[in-house]
Each structure stands twice: as C-alpha cells, then as structure tokens.
Design a protein around this motif. Structure first.
Motif, PDB file in Angstrom:
ATOM      1  N   ASN A  47       0.834  -1.198   0.000  1.00  0.00           N
ATOM      2  CA  ASN A  47       0.000   0.000   0.000  1.00  0.00           C
ATOM      3  C   ASN A  47       0.868   1.247   0.000  1.00  0.00           C
ATOM      4  OD1 ASN A  47      -2.035   1.897   0.187  1.00  0.00           O
ATOM      5  ND2 ASN A  47      -2.879   1.144   2.111  1.00  0.00           N
ATOM      6  N   PRO A  48       1.591   1.477  -1.096  1.00  0.00           N
ATOM      7  CA  PRO A  48       2.499   2.626  -1.142  1.00  0.00           C
ATOM      8  C   PRO A  48       1.772   3.971  -1.120  1.00  0.00           C
ATOM      9  CG  PRO A  48       2.349   1.601  -3.315  1.00  0.00           C
ATOM     10  CD  PRO A  48       1.594   0.723  -2.371  1.00  0.00           C
ATOM     11  N   VAL A  49       0.530   3.995  -1.579  1.00  0.00           N
ATOM     12  CA  VAL A  49      -0.199   5.263  -1.661  1.00  0.00           C
ATOM     13  C   VAL A  49      -0.591   5.767  -0.279  1.00  0.00           C
ATOM     14  CG1 VAL A  49      -2.291   6.381  -2.551  1.00  0.00           C
ATOM     15  CG2 VAL A  49      -1.049   4.765  -3.975  1.00  0.00           C
ATOM     16  N   TYR A  50      -1.182   4.907   0.550  1.00  0.00           N
ATOM     17  CA  TYR A  50      -1.674   5.346   1.852  1.00  0.00           C
ATOM     18  C   TYR A  50      -0.864   4.816   3.028  1.00  0.00           C
ATOM     19  CZ  TYR A  50      -5.949   6.928  -0.509  1.00  0.00           C
ATOM     20  OH  TYR A  50      -6.852   7.568  -1.319  1.00  0.00           O
ATOM     21  N   LYS A  51      -0.131   3.716   2.820  1.00  0.00           N
ATOM     22  CA  LYS A  51       0.664   3.089   3.889  1.00  0.00           C
ATOM     23  C   LYS A  51      -0.213   2.770   5.105  1.00  0.00           C
ATOM     24  CE  LYS A  51       4.781   5.755   2.518  1.00  0.00           C
ATOM     25  NZ  LYS A  51       4.220   6.472   1.375  1.00  0.00           N
ATOM     26  N   ASN A 101      -1.688 -10.345  -4.899  1.00  0.00           N
ATOM     27  CA  ASN A 101      -2.224  -9.067  -5.383  1.00  0.00           C
ATOM     28  C   ASN A 101      -2.843  -8.284  -4.236  1.00  0.00           C
ATOM     29  OD1 ASN A 101      -1.606  -9.568  -8.126  1.00  0.00           O
ATOM     30  ND2 ASN A 101      -3.426 -10.860  -8.302  1.00  0.00           N
ATOM     31  N   PRO A 102      -2.357  -7.058  -3.976  1.00  0.00           N
ATOM     32  CA  PRO A 102      -2.883  -6.291  -2.850  1.00  0.00           C
ATOM     33  C   PRO A 102      -4.112  -5.459  -3.203  1.00  0.00           C
ATOM     34  CG  PRO A 102      -1.020  -5.133  -3.803  1.00  0.00           C
ATOM     35  CD  PRO A 102      -1.224  -6.364  -4.627  1.00  0.00           C
ATOM     36  N   VAL A 103      -5.042  -5.376  -2.240  1.00  0.00           N
ATOM     37  CA  VAL A 103      -6.192  -4.482  -2.368  1.00  0.00           C
ATOM     38  C   VAL A 103      -6.243  -3.638  -1.098  1.00  0.00           C
ATOM     39  CG1 VAL A 103      -8.692  -4.312  -2.726  1.00  0.00           C
ATOM     40  CG2 VAL A 103      -7.438  -6.262  -3.672  1.00  0.00           C
ATOM     41  N   SER A 104      -6.334  -2.316  -1.253  1.00  0.00           N
ATOM     42  CA  SER A 104      -6.363  -1.407  -0.104  1.00  0.00           C
ATOM     43  C   SER A 104      -7.678  -0.641  -0.038  1.00  0.00           C
ATOM     44  CB  SER A 104      -5.223  -0.402  -0.192  1.00  0.00           C
ATOM     45  OG  SER A 104      -3.996  -1.065  -0.321  1.00  0.00           O
ATOM     46  N   GLU A 105      -7.913  -0.045   1.135  1.00  0.00           N
ATOM     47  CA  GLU A 105      -9.137   0.705   1.436  1.00  0.00           C
ATOM     48  C   GLU A 105     -10.277  -0.260   1.750  1.00  0.00           C
ATOM     49  OE1 GLU A 105      -9.547   4.491   1.430  1.00  0.00           O
ATOM     50  OE2 GLU A 105      -7.567   3.734   1.950  1.00  0.00           O
ATOM     51  N   VAL A 164     -13.270  -0.790  -0.626  1.00  0.00           N
ATOM     52  CA  VAL A 164     -12.835  -1.407  -1.880  1.00  0.00           C
ATOM     53  C   VAL A 164     -12.575  -2.894  -1.638  1.00  0.00           C
ATOM     54  CG1 VAL A 164     -11.054  -1.405  -3.691  1.00  0.00           C
ATOM     55  CG2 VAL A 164     -11.842   0.761  -2.742  1.00  0.00           C
ATOM     56  N   TYR A 170     -10.143  -8.032  -9.620  1.00  0.00           N
ATOM     57  CA  TYR A 170      -8.980  -7.243  -9.209  1.00  0.00           C
ATOM     58  C   TYR A 170      -8.949  -5.897  -9.940  1.00  0.00           C
ATOM     59  CZ  TYR A 170      -4.397  -5.987  -7.569  1.00  0.00           C
ATOM     60  OH  TYR A 170      -3.362  -5.333  -6.975  1.00  0.00           O
ATOM     61  N   ALA A 229     -11.446  -3.642  -8.321  1.00  0.00           N
ATOM     62  CA  ALA A 229     -10.893  -3.072  -7.094  1.00  0.00           C
ATOM     63  C   ALA A 229      -9.962  -1.913  -7.434  1.00  0.00           C
ATOM     64  CB  ALA A 229     -10.163  -4.141  -6.295  1.00  0.00           C
ATOM     65  N   ARG A 233     -12.036   1.118  -8.453  1.00  0.00           N
ATOM     66  CA  ARG A 233     -12.678   1.749  -7.292  1.00  0.00           C
ATOM     67  C   ARG A 233     -11.640   2.466  -6.427  1.00  0.00           C
ATOM     68  NH1 ARG A 233     -16.138  -3.580  -6.792  1.00  0.00           N
ATOM     69  NH2 ARG A 233     -18.127  -2.882  -7.663  1.00  0.00           N
ATOM     70  N   PHE A 234     -10.478   1.856  -6.270  1.00  0.00           N
ATOM     71  CA  PHE A 234      -9.414   2.453  -5.458  1.00  0.00           C
ATOM     72  C   PHE A 234      -9.035   3.817  -6.019  1.00  0.00           C
ATOM     73  CE2 PHE A 234      -5.841   2.638  -2.632  1.00  0.00           C
ATOM     74  CZ  PHE A 234      -4.891   3.358  -3.337  1.00  0.00           C
ATOM     75  N   TRP A 235      -8.761   3.883  -7.321  1.00  0.00           N
ATOM     76  CA  TRP A 235      -8.300   5.145  -7.906  1.00  0.00           C
ATOM     77  C   TRP A 235      -9.414   6.191  -7.961  1.00  0.00           C
ATOM     78  CZ3 TRP A 235      -3.586   6.353  -7.456  1.00  0.00           C
ATOM     79  CH2 TRP A 235      -2.597   5.360  -7.477  1.00  0.00           C
ATOM     80  N   TYR A 263      -9.403   7.622  -4.596  1.00  0.00           N
ATOM     81  CA  TYR A 263      -8.174   8.404  -4.457  1.00  0.00           C
ATOM     82  C   TYR A 263      -8.352   9.796  -5.068  1.00  0.00           C
ATOM     83  CZ  TYR A 263      -3.317   9.867  -5.118  1.00  0.00           C
ATOM     84  OH  TYR A 263      -2.141  10.567  -5.111  1.00  0.00           O
ATOM     85  N   LYS A 271      -7.475  12.759  -2.793  1.00  0.00           N
ATOM     86  CA  LYS A 271      -6.168  13.397  -2.922  1.00  0.00           C
ATOM     87  C   LYS A 271      -6.058  14.411  -4.051  1.00  0.00           C
ATOM     88  CE  LYS A 271      -4.106  11.006   0.347  1.00  0.00           C
ATOM     89  NZ  LYS A 271      -3.724  11.632   1.599  1.00  0.00           N
ATOM     90  N   ARG A 289       1.068  10.126  -9.454  1.00  0.00           N
ATOM     91  CA  ARG A 289       0.490   8.812  -9.168  1.00  0.00           C
ATOM     92  C   ARG A 289      -0.540   8.418 -10.229  1.00  0.00           C
ATOM     93  NH1 ARG A 289       2.393   6.524  -4.731  1.00  0.00           N
ATOM     94  NH2 ARG A 289       2.819   7.748  -2.866  1.00  0.00           N
TER      95      ARG A 289
END
Lengths: 219, 232
Positions: free
Chosen positions: A51-55, A65-69, A72, B91, B94, B97-99, B102, B106, B136
């Motif tokens: 999670n480089p964006v929010y850490k 495969n990572p999923v954050s938030e 989401v 995936y 996801a 939705r994440f971006w 964001y 941000k 980003r």
C-alpha cells in the motif's frame, strides 16, 4: 470460488474497526486467511510495498495481489467469493447499500468519533451532530433485523463501529450516544449484530479494546 | 435505447453531476436534466437527498440515487449494454474503485482548497499535493490502460469518469493562478488522455466552457470571502 492453492492474507490492526470489517467479511464467507498484525509505529516492508499510496491497514493480499481501502476490499471480497452475498441482487437495493456504506465513512462515523474525542469547548455541538447522525442511520434501518435484511450485509459490516466500538468509546468519554432510550431500534440492531454467531467470533475482545482506547484517552 | 423515466438533478458547474451525465451518455440513455441553482435548493432536491441536500441525484422512476460514485455503478449495473463502465475482473474492479476514491480524496480536496486559498504559502503546498497526485495518476494510467487510450482500455471507464470530470475545473485553477498543473512535459500520458477524453462523443457536448466556469469560480470566491468575513 476459492481453491486450495489460493493464498489470502490480511494486514491489519486488531483495534481498528476498518481492519475488522475485512475479518468479518472473510469469516462470513468462510474464506481461510492468514492474519498479520501491523505495528503502525514501525510499518513492515510488506505494508509499504502493498500500500504505497496510503501506507495504511487494512490491506488484503490475494495470491500476491494487494487491495487497499476497506470499502474497496469488501467489494473485492464480494466479487471474488460469491457465497453468502453481502449485497442484494437488485441494483437499486445495491445502490442504497453502497450509499449507506459511503455515508457511514464520510459523515456518520466521523461525527460519532469527534463527539467521543471532543474537548469541553466543542463537546455540545459535536454531541448534537453525533446524535443527528445516529438518527439518520436508525431511520435507514426501518424495521429490518439487519441492514442487510434477514442476513448480515455490507452495511452491517461497515457499521461495525456503531455495533460494537461506540458502546466502548462512549463509556470512556462519559457520553450517552447509542442507548436503548435514545435509539431503541438501532440499539436492538447492535445487540443482534454482536450476538450473530460469526460476528461474535470475529470482533476483538471487549476488555482489551476498552483498555486500548482508555490508554489513548489518557494521553 | 430511450428512457423517459430518468431525471438528473444536476448543475452545469458540478464535476460530480458531469460524471453521471457521462455515464448516461455512454449507455445511450435519454434523461431529463434539471438544472439546480442551489440557491435556493429545490424541494425536489431536498426531498430526494435528505442526508446531504447535494447534487447530483439520479431519479429512476422517481426513486432517488445519491452520490456520484454510487450513481455511476448503479447505471452500469442497471443498463448492461456496452460499454461496461467497470471492468469484469474482480482485481481490476478493485483497482478502478481504489483510484476513483483516491481522486476524490487526494485530487479534489487540494483542488477545492486552492480555489478558496489566498495565501501564497498555502497555495504552494496545495499545488505540491496536486502535482504529487498527478504523478500517481500518470503511473496508474500507464498500468491500467495497457497502451490503450483510456484508464478503462478501449472505452471510458470508472477512473476516466472520476478524473476526467475535473478537467474543466483544472483549467480554471490553472488560469486563475497563471500556472500549468497538467503539463505535457511532466505528464505526457495524462496530457494525451485529457485530449482524448474531452473529444469523446459521450463527453464533448457537456464539458463546461472554461471561461464561463472561471466567471462562476470568481463569483464563488467572492461569496466565500464574504461569508468568512461575516463569520468573524
């Protein structure tokens, strides 16, 4: 559907309701997973990579495969494991569930959180806003057992903070926000929520959570 | 595919309402656009969105749906004709939705603050935040598009809608401050994407004109300044 070769890992924080949401969703779906407790004062290389964006936690890692938030992640879990659906089939009902999930995070949770941590000066207004937020949320429940209807759904999980954390935080703050007198329907829902067999096993222990937040309050 | 039971409570100046219009256009849907002035807010708006009293609200056979991100997903799920706004792979969904979240978090936040800011130091910091977000997004674009014109691939998708809806406001911020933010030298992929997006048939007729929006923004700044002075 899942297979034996799948690896599911959750990077989380035991006291965090956001992290807990993911535990609850995975447990409702019966998805086996590894849990890794993150120390946010000393973030792991893994977390920073995933999670480089929010850490931040939670991060769900599925087959690398990572999923954050958290919201989401919940939708990802729903898309990936189709049993015990967290969302209804009807698009309008789905839209309502998503609306309430977003409103919980954008408006309702912040209002309650602020009230619990407010200082003398801001307290009255903060409490008023928290009570308003709880009323709006109670109205959304109508006469259902859960926000998801007869079964736990997305909104119930996203509202874990209200179902479980609020009772602890309001006690520490010396406030009466979610009470049976003020919000009988929502209070009843919170009892259904914490007594649900899967949810019960997935929530962090009350005494430890109380001690954790009490310590934060003293700082 | 004409529909006569769709109403959009929107505003020409609102990037969030624009998102819904783009989604409706992509699906080839007819709708009645009700321009809200927000001063005062119409009874229909207050009734349809009692929680926030904000636009956009989509009314489908008089049933209200609020919050632009929720509305766009609703449109994609209800009208399943091409193009799909969300990808089909879990995936990728996801990621979309994440971006999209964001962008609201941000990109929009510093952008809105920049509109209100007077102080040079504050502005400098906000421009910094926007430039970081842009870096980003450039990276996200390169990964998501896989050499195709949009974040969504061959056709406009969720991230395109979320980000592209801010392009006119971005031009306004750039004009007001005499400073380029989306720079072809620093963000070549996004600069190209912005042109492609703005020229797309689903978007072309409905982007607000920069000059008109600039006038609107200046009036808004004056209004906020007057309110702030009154509050003191």
């Amino acid at each position: 559907m899942g297979s034996e070769d799948e690896e599911v890992k959750l990077l989380g924080k035991w006291a965090s309701p956001f992290s807990n949401r993911v535990d609850l969703a995975l447990k409702i779906k019966g998805v086996p997973y590894k849990y890794s407790e993150e120390n946010l004062a000393n973030k792991s290389v893994e977390l920073l990579n995933y999670n480089p964006v929010y850490k931040k936690v939670p991060v769900l890692v599925h087959n690398g495969n990572p999923v954050s938030e958290s919201l989401v992640i919940l939708e990802y879990i729903e898309d990936t494991w189709e049993n015990n659906p967290l969302l209804p089939q009807d698009p309008y009902e789905r839209a309502l569930a998503r609306f309430w999930s977003k409103t919980l995070d954008d408006k309702i949770l912040p209002a309650i959180w602020n009230a619990c941590w407010s200082d003398e000066k801001g307290r009255e207004k903060a409490v008023e806003e928290a009570l308003e937020a709880l009323k709006i949320f109670q109205d959304a429940l109508k006469d259902k057992r859960y926000f998801g209807g007869e079964t736990i759904g997305l909104v119930d999980i996203v509202a874990n903070f209200i179902g479980y954390w609020v009772a602890i935080l309001q006690e520490i703050a010396g406030l009466e926000l979610l009470t049976i007198e003020k919000f009988p329907k929502l209070y009843k829902w919170s009892q259904e929520f914490v007594n649900h067999p899967v949810i019960k096993e997935g929530l962090p222990p009350r005494d430890e959570l109380f001690a954790f937040f009490k310590a934060s309050a003293s700082k | 595919m004409a529909q006569t039971d769709l109403k959009l409570l929107g505003g020409w100046f609102s990037p969030f309402a624009l998102r819904v219009q783009i989604a409706l256009n992509l699906k080839g849907l007819d709708y009645e656009l009700i321009e809200e002035t927000l001063n005062p807010k119409s009874d229909l708006l207050l009734q349809s969105n009692p929680v926030y009293n904000k636009i956009p609200v989509l009314l489908h056979a008089d049933k209200p749906i609020c919050e632009s991100a929720v509305i766009v997903e609703y449109i994609d799920e209800t009208w399943t004709n091409a193009p799909s706004i969300l990808p089909s792979n879990a995936y990728d969904r996801a990621n979309a939705r994440f971006w999209s979240t964001y962008i609201d978090d941000k990109w929009f936040t510093p952008m809105k603050s920049l509109l209100m800011a007077e102080d040079d130091e504050a502005k400098k910091a906000l421009f910094g935040q926007m430039e970081e977000a842009l870096e980003r997004m450039e990276d996200a674009f390169n990964k998501a598009s896989e050499g195709k014109p949009f974040f969504g691939g061959d056709t406009i998708g969720l991230i395109d809608i979320a980000f592209g809806s801010f392009l006119s406001w971005l031009s306004v911020i750039e004009e007001m401050n005499g400073r380029k933010v989306l720079d072809v030298a620093k963000n070549p992929a996004l600069a190209q994407w912005a042109e492609t997006f703005a020229a797309d048939p689903a978007v072309k007729g409905i982007l607000p004109e920069t000059l008109k929006l600039l006038e609107f923004a200046n009036a808004l700044k004056l209004k906020w300044a007057a309110e702030a002075a009154k509050a003191k």
